[in-house]
Design a protein around this motif. Sequence first.
Motif, PDB file in Angstrom:
ATOM      1  N   HIS A 199      14.924  47.461  16.754  1.00 29.00           N
ATOM      2  CA  HIS A 199      14.656  46.174  17.380  1.00 29.00           C
ATOM      3  C   HIS A 199      15.952  45.620  17.947  1.00 29.00           C
ATOM      4  O   HIS A 199      16.972  45.626  17.264  1.00 29.00           O
ATOM      5  CB  HIS A 199      14.060  45.197  16.364  1.00 29.00           C
ATOM      6  N   GLU A 204      14.197  47.691  29.822  1.00 28.87           N
ATOM      7  CA  GLU A 204      13.071  48.542  30.182  1.00 28.87           C
ATOM      8  C   GLU A 204      13.478  49.738  31.066  1.00 28.87           C
ATOM      9  O   GLU A 204      13.067  50.870  30.819  1.00 28.87           O
ATOM     10  CB  GLU A 204      12.041  47.666  30.909  1.00 28.87           C
ATOM     11  N   ARG A 248       3.691  51.723  27.832  1.00 28.67           N
ATOM     12  CA  ARG A 248       3.896  50.270  27.754  1.00 28.67           C
ATOM     13  C   ARG A 248       5.287  50.034  27.193  1.00 28.67           C
ATOM     14  O   ARG A 248       5.649  50.620  26.166  1.00 28.67           O
ATOM     15  CB  ARG A 248       2.853  49.658  26.831  1.00 28.67           C
ATOM     16  N   ASN A 250       8.333  47.629  25.655  1.00 24.88           N
ATOM     17  CA  ASN A 250       8.711  46.385  24.991  1.00 24.88           C
ATOM     18  C   ASN A 250      10.234  46.309  25.047  1.00 24.88           C
ATOM     19  O   ASN A 250      10.915  47.125  24.424  1.00 24.88           O
ATOM     20  CB  ASN A 250       8.213  46.404  23.544  1.00 24.88           C
ATOM     21  N   TRP A 253      12.048  46.358  21.626  1.00 25.71           N
ATOM     22  CA  TRP A 253      11.637  47.294  20.574  1.00 25.71           C
ATOM     23  C   TRP A 253      11.558  48.674  21.201  1.00 25.71           C
ATOM     24  O   TRP A 253      10.776  48.896  22.130  1.00 25.71           O
ATOM     25  CB  TRP A 253      10.278  46.848  20.008  1.00 25.71           C
TER      26      TRP A 253
END
Lengths: 497, 497
Positions: A199, A204, A248, A250, A253
């Motif tokens: 985390h 991205e 996808r 995040n 994360w």
Amino acid sequence: MSQALEQLRDHLATIRDLNHTAGLLAWDQRTQMPRGGASTRAEQLATISRISHELFTGEKTLSLLDAVDVADLSPDSDDARLISHTRYNYERSSKLPAEFVAKQSRVRALAGKVWEDARANADFSQFQPHLETIVEMVREQTQFLGYDEHPYDALLNSYERGLTTKQALGLFDELKAGTVPLVLKIAAMGDDGRDAPLHGNYPEALQEQFGKKVTVRYGYDWNRGRQDRSTHPFCSNFGRNDVRITTRFNPNWLSPALFGTLHETGHALYEQNIKPELDRTPLGRGTSLGVHESQSRMWENIVGRSRPFWEFFYSDLQATFPEPLANVDLERFYRAVNAVKPSLIRVEADELTYNLHILLRMELEIALVEGTLKVADLPEAWNAKMQAYLGITPANDAEGVLQDIHWSGMMFGYFPTYTIGNVLSVQLFDTAIAQHPEIWDEMRRGEFGTLLGWMREHIHQHGSKFLPNELITRATGRSMDAAPYVKYLQTKFAELY
Amino acid sequence: MSQALEQLRDHLATIRDLNHTAGLLAWDQRTQMPRGGASTRAEQLATISRISHELFTGEKTLSLLDAVDVADLSPDSDDARLISHTRYNYERSSKLPAEFVAKQSRVRALAGKVWEDARANADFSQFQPHLETIVEMVREQTQFLGYDEHPYDALLNSYERGLTTKQALGLFDELKAGTVPLVLKIAAMGDDGRDAPLHGNYPEALQEQFGKKVTVRYGYDWNRGRQDRSTHPFCSNFGRNDVRITTRFNPNWLSPALFGTLHETGHALYEQNIKPELDRTPLGRGTSLGVHESQSRMWENIVGRSRPFWEFFYSDLQATFPEPLANVDLERFYRAVNAVKPSLIRVEADELTYNLHILLRMELEIALVEGTLKVADLPEAWNAKMQAYLGITPANDAEGVLQDIHWSGMMFGYFPTYTIGNVLSVQLFDTAIAQHPEIWDEMRRGEFGTLLGWMREHIHQHGSKFLPNELITRATGRSMDAAPYVKYLQTKFAELY
């Protein structure tokens, strides 16, 4: 090739083109389509699916099947298998009355919307009447389809041809015995925060770039594939030469996109490596969901969460994300990606607890199909099992019984294939390693050719030519066997905890 | 609605879904598909097109058409028009023998590849034998389709129903008389470099961002559309609720993406504003290529290259691209986007010389169809007309006779629709302005609602319900008329040069 056979192949190629076209409509719907296009897209999908279904279940298919002289064909030839595969599917699809199929579509469409709302409101009572209709129809479906031992067999066979409820239960018994004590022991230790390094600030674009590097090394052919964004990651293909994955991201994360990409790449490698002769035939796709999942789980977990993998990739990852990883050494990172943490949501579960989520669902499905559990009692039954297997209880139904889409889609018998995939992934990997012990060293050098080559030769190239169990037996010398998987989990996690 | 009518509408809706699906396959092929997918995609497109064609030309269409009692319907009702439209297309498509259609596909596929190579090598002799076959087949096609006055009528009617060769020639005579002297005068003045500000550092992402701002103000509904990259820009739609545009960006030249985006947006506004009742029917699309082009050319040129438009947008553009535009004032920029420069390549031509490119092609097509020009003499004839109309001569055939894809695709009769679009764009715009003189002031405020509203009411909403000339007459009170367009060009460019 006989004329009848040639005509049959043409007919089936037309149907395959239609199905791939429906696949593109669906892929576009989930990755590219503007929101306003939804209702017309639904019509287009319905039209293509209807025409494909009419062509396949029409008289022409049967008369062409009957016209081929099967005695001329060697039983293990592609053509003989094409015919038996097609005949099986033809007979199976003709078992469901047209009105029943039409009713299925309507019920599913409505239930899907209601489920979305019910989940958003964490309110099972909204969904309950729809699920009651669904369970009733699923029970009816088992009667139409027929079965030898248990009605649930008929459902399992929709996704994993040849699998019986008895086999599945036996497999889960082994898994339960082998892993629940370990899970409960780890749960009792409490959360030590070992997954913290995952985390943090993970931009991205850099995640995408790193993921791509790994897939190139895995052997994913970007000339015959691409990657897009979607809410729920998936792999879709329109023939072996156009196999697409979605992801996808995040930005805070690392895990979802990275391991999701490795997972979907595993599916994609299977489809890209089916032999060209099977393209545009019904055999030109993976043989079952379980076998498919064996490939995705292998490249995601056995390879992608292994020490040798990270011995090669970690320095690059660390250089790519200096901020969150500067002070994290390889060993700590390896422990992070293998953290075990009993949790409520299946799709976020770790490698060890994942199967318990599946076990829970399968047991509930069997009870619903047998009629020993009422839909009204489902939330309570769900929570009780959650406590028994994972030691935790959902705060509400959105985190519990309402979390998955499958039941609203009438997909009973689907869940077990996820675990079958896990079991098969280790059985296949162990066999490959036994024959090529150098695979581990290759991984340490970022090379995956021997492993991929073995999978290509024993699994991928055959498409749906062999039934799942036949394929596994040919590849590993024995039927599906949970023992290697249990041993893998015990060894790996005993060392980690 | 009568039962027969309902069945007909269902039948046609299925065909429409198939055609939209083929459209998605083609869109994906040109914007998203990995390169390796090409050959399977070709099969999928062929399958969907074949099924659609079989369904439309099959007996069912005719028997459903015959079953509807047209006497019950008001002649101007959507249903009556749906039926006459469908009957016309049914009869037209049944005029071409199946073997001829199949041969067309084969010849086109082969000629397309040869043309690409020939253009790359600037070698007409490679393409010549294929074009000879094509011209022969086009002449045969005119016989199958039939015509009253001139064989070229049959070809024009494929794209612009009702248009005659005589009308088209008359229109071009007016254009020639009205603009060639002006073009030659400007050509004689030599290049004054007034378009220099359009060349410079124009980062792609900023171009995209600015283009999007304009399309939003134009009224393009991004909830029912999207924009992608493609080598050749186009607009594609899968129903009125999913209308997509594509663009090609040049980071050192502002014009192609900006005006290309405005052009495709013009097409998209037409499709997005067809009334919902026509969706999934054969009337749910623009009525002809010429009328379609009137919308794209209007938003690109009459609006997008006007002073009022830039009075609103220029300060924003200048702020977006300070480096190339810092020292360029509004007036100089307006002159840059309206620079006239006789050039060899049609798709890069300015507003004034564009039609001469079309005139040249139409005259050559007519001569080929009449048989008064041999394919072997085509390059020479091309170059002679280029000199006569534009005062320049191509250095080779790639810059000349080989530049367009249309002939390799057997699309004779298509080119004139580009100019018809230009002519109609002014006729429609002038009518809108006469009824709403406030449109110019709205533009100066970046508002386009009155103009779009007028087009929606008089053109867009009707889809293909009215034939092109009928639609134009209803909207403007008279048939297609070149005079306003000639006047527009003369006024605009006399002031600029």
